[in-house]
Design a protein around this motif. Structure first.
Motif, short mmCIF file in Angstrom:
data_model
loop_
_atom_site.label_atom_id
_atom_site.label_comp_id
_atom_site.label_asym_id
_atom_site.label_seq_id
_atom_site.Cartn_x
_atom_site.Cartn_y
_atom_site.Cartn_z
N THR A 3 43.73 26.02 31.94
CA THR A 3 44.32 27.17 31.28
C THR A 3 43.54 28.43 31.51
O THR A 3 43.99 29.51 31.21
N GLY A 4 42.33 28.30 32.07
CA GLY A 4 41.49 29.48 32.31
C GLY A 4 41.60 29.94 33.74
O GLY A 4 42.36 29.39 34.54
N ASN A 5 40.82 30.92 34.07
CA ASN A 5 40.81 31.45 35.43
C ASN A 5 39.95 30.59 36.32
O ASN A 5 38.98 30.00 35.90
N PRO A 14 41.23 41.10 29.37
CA PRO A 14 42.01 40.33 28.41
C PRO A 14 43.01 41.18 27.64
O PRO A 14 44.01 40.67 27.16
N THR A 17 46.34 41.04 29.58
CA THR A 17 46.92 39.75 29.92
C THR A 17 47.43 39.01 28.70
O THR A 17 47.55 37.79 28.72
N HIS A 19 46.97 37.45 25.16
CA HIS A 19 45.92 36.99 24.24
C HIS A 19 44.57 36.95 24.94
O HIS A 19 44.48 36.59 26.12
N THR A 21 42.21 34.90 24.93
CA THR A 21 41.80 33.61 25.51
C THR A 21 42.31 33.43 26.93
O THR A 21 41.77 32.62 27.67
N ASN A 22 43.30 34.23 27.34
CA ASN A 22 43.76 34.18 28.73
C ASN A 22 42.69 34.68 29.69
O ASN A 22 42.75 34.40 30.88
#
Length: 122
Positions: A3-5, A14, A17, A19, A21-22
């Protein structure tokens, strides 16, 4: 599914993008790897034995985290000697500096959003 980069792609701002957490990077965000990068960013290079003690890791566990960070080009590992004793040091790369900065920015934005939306205590 991640789910992360990807560690090789700088995290986007952030705020742009969705939220915050993205903007977190799964490779960097893991607590021990975040600790390694943070400590490495504080000096020119750091001895692996110091990391093991500071982060309370077993040699095998630390070795695995270092391998992940090296494979992602976030650190460089240097082996050599101090006198007759073999030593291993790590150095954060420019890409590692950028990834750490992006991670901290995402965490700061997450904290900012949380604090501004938290209910006020009476």
């Amino acid at each position: 599914m991640s789910t992360g980069n990807d560690a090789n792609t700088p995290a986007a701002d952030p705020r742009s993008t969705g939220h915050p957490t993205n903007g977190l990077n799964d490779t960097v965000h893991q607590r021990h790897r975040l600790g390694i990068l943070t400590i490495a960013a504080e000096s020119e290079r750091v001895e692996v034995a110091y990391l093991r003690t500071a982060l309370e890791l077993t040699p095998g566990n630390l070795s695995r985290h270092l391998a992940v960070l090296e494979e992602a080009n976030l650190i460089q590992i240097e082996r050599g000697y101090h006198g007759r004793r073999p030593k291993t040091w790590i150095k954060i790369t420019q890409q590692g500096q950028n990834s750490l900065r992006a991670e901290i920015n995402a965490l700061q934005e997450l904290l900012r959003r949380h604090q501004s939306s938290a209910p006020k205590a009476r």
